[in-house]
Motif scaffolding. Sequence first.
Motif, mmCIF file in Angstrom:
data_model
loop_
_atom_site.group_PDB
_atom_site.id
_atom_site.type_symbol
_atom_site.label_atom_id
_atom_site.label_comp_id
_atom_site.label_asym_id
_atom_site.label_seq_id
_atom_site.Cartn_x
_atom_site.Cartn_y
_atom_site.Cartn_z
ATOM 1 N N ASP A 126 61.777 -72.949 84.698
ATOM 2 C CA ASP A 126 61.314 -73.960 85.633
ATOM 3 C C ASP A 126 60.365 -73.305 86.632
ATOM 4 O OD1 ASP A 126 62.907 -75.858 84.393
ATOM 5 O OD2 ASP A 126 64.572 -75.622 85.812
ATOM 6 N N ASP A 127 59.204 -73.932 86.846
ATOM 7 C CA ASP A 127 58.204 -73.407 87.784
ATOM 8 C C ASP A 127 57.918 -71.936 87.493
ATOM 9 O OD1 ASP A 127 56.358 -73.530 89.802
ATOM 10 O OD2 ASP A 127 57.809 -73.431 91.432
ATOM 11 N N GLU A 128 57.630 -71.654 86.225
ATOM 12 C CA GLU A 128 57.474 -70.260 85.795
ATOM 13 C C GLU A 128 56.295 -69.557 86.470
ATOM 14 O OE1 GLU A 128 58.648 -68.796 81.821
ATOM 15 O OE2 GLU A 128 56.480 -68.553 81.507
ATOM 16 N N ASP A 129 55.245 -70.291 86.776
ATOM 17 C CA ASP A 129 54.101 -69.661 87.437
ATOM 18 C C ASP A 129 54.513 -69.043 88.774
ATOM 19 O OD1 ASP A 129 52.449 -70.341 85.352
ATOM 20 O OD2 ASP A 129 51.524 -72.051 86.365
ATOM 21 N N ALA A 130 55.363 -69.740 89.502
ATOM 22 C CA ALA A 130 55.828 -69.229 90.796
ATOM 23 C C ALA A 130 56.727 -68.013 90.598
ATOM 24 C CB ALA A 130 56.566 -70.317 91.569
ATOM 25 N N VAL A 131 57.551 -68.045 89.566
ATOM 26 C CA VAL A 131 58.429 -66.905 89.282
ATOM 27 C C VAL A 131 57.592 -65.674 88.939
ATOM 28 C CG1 VAL A 131 60.230 -65.999 87.771
ATOM 29 C CG2 VAL A 131 60.307 -68.388 88.504
ATOM 30 N N LEU A 132 56.593 -65.858 88.070
ATOM 31 C CA LEU A 132 55.730 -64.735 87.702
ATOM 32 C C LEU A 132 54.994 -64.198 88.920
ATOM 33 C CD1 LEU A 132 54.518 -62.947 85.474
ATOM 34 C CD2 LEU A 132 52.756 -64.703 85.141
ATOM 35 N N ALA A 133 54.570 -65.080 89.794
ATOM 36 C CA ALA A 133 53.827 -64.654 90.989
ATOM 37 C C ALA A 133 54.676 -63.772 91.901
ATOM 38 C CB ALA A 133 53.317 -65.870 91.751
ATOM 39 N N VAL A 134 55.925 -64.141 92.111
ATOM 40 C CA VAL A 134 56.759 -63.331 93.007
ATOM 41 C C VAL A 134 57.149 -62.014 92.345
ATOM 42 C CG1 VAL A 134 57.623 -65.336 94.280
ATOM 43 C CG2 VAL A 134 58.948 -64.446 92.342
ATOM 44 N N MET A 135 57.295 -62.032 91.024
ATOM 45 C CA MET A 135 57.572 -60.783 90.322
ATOM 46 C C MET A 135 56.377 -59.840 90.429
ATOM 47 S SD MET A 135 59.528 -62.261 86.898
ATOM 48 C CE MET A 135 59.975 -60.661 86.207
ATOM 49 N N ARG A 136 55.201 -60.391 90.255
ATOM 50 C CA ARG A 136 53.994 -59.559 90.359
ATOM 51 C C ARG A 136 53.859 -58.995 91.782
ATOM 52 N NH1 ARG A 136 49.792 -60.148 86.850
ATOM 53 N NH2 ARG A 136 50.332 -62.335 86.451
#
Length: 273
Positions: free
Chosen positions: A259-269
């Motif tokens: 869910d909301d994977e773009d946001a998850v990837l952004a915080v991981m990056r």
Amino acid sequence: MHRLAVLGSPIEHSKSPTLHRAAYAQLGLDWQYTAIDLDRPRLPAFLDTRDESWRGLSLTMPLKQDVLPLLDDVDQVAVQAGAANTVLFDGPTLRGFNTDVGGIVRTLGEHGLDSVHRGLLIGGGATAASALIAMAQLGAAHVRVLVRRPGAASPLQALGTSLGLAVDEAPIADLATADGADLVVSTVPGGTDLGVAASDALARHAVLLDAAYDPWPSRLAAPWLATGGTVVHGLGMLLHQALLQVRVFVNGDQHSPLDDEDAVLAVMRESLS
């Protein structure tokens, strides 16, 4: 609360806790992710003594290979690569996955490389197997493997046959005259002195993905960058394979987006900066 960990020895350098904790915080999950120093002989007992609070594990070398006979179910990519970097505790069932291949494909895609015709691979271990599978998925027809020890590429040649691409072996010294590849993937540790530099022609025309990320730039990447060539940082592979692991731990499937994977990837990056 679910418990997760990355296993290996040594493990204190691992960035996996930083990546995973950022992801679970973004997802609103109160999950605990730690790093545990564990060597090969202790792996079977460790798996056998986990309680129901455990959800999953990330594995570093050499545990990626040693874990396979201890699993109840292994995904196709892990079978092909002979290595699983992810374990899911699915009730009483231990399920293994390889997210390294997907991590390579995804980070290359971010840099505009979504197809490969000819590849060059440096190193012959488990990460090299994952890189070879990634090249096959990107359409490679031929891959040359550069190794120090004659015959070290034999397992990769057999894997190439099963994947439908030609794989040949050459000595590491050939890096000095190599040309014609679209993609070069190095799977040797970042501080390794190969004893030879890549040809200028190769560095100018091929994308280099260096799986190593510490120290950076690696001995291979530094002169590559100096020629103005394109280098993909090893942290990109780490980031994307970790995202796929999070998919496994949350959804049970590395192909099911969060869910909301773009946001998850952004915080991981962001956690890596």
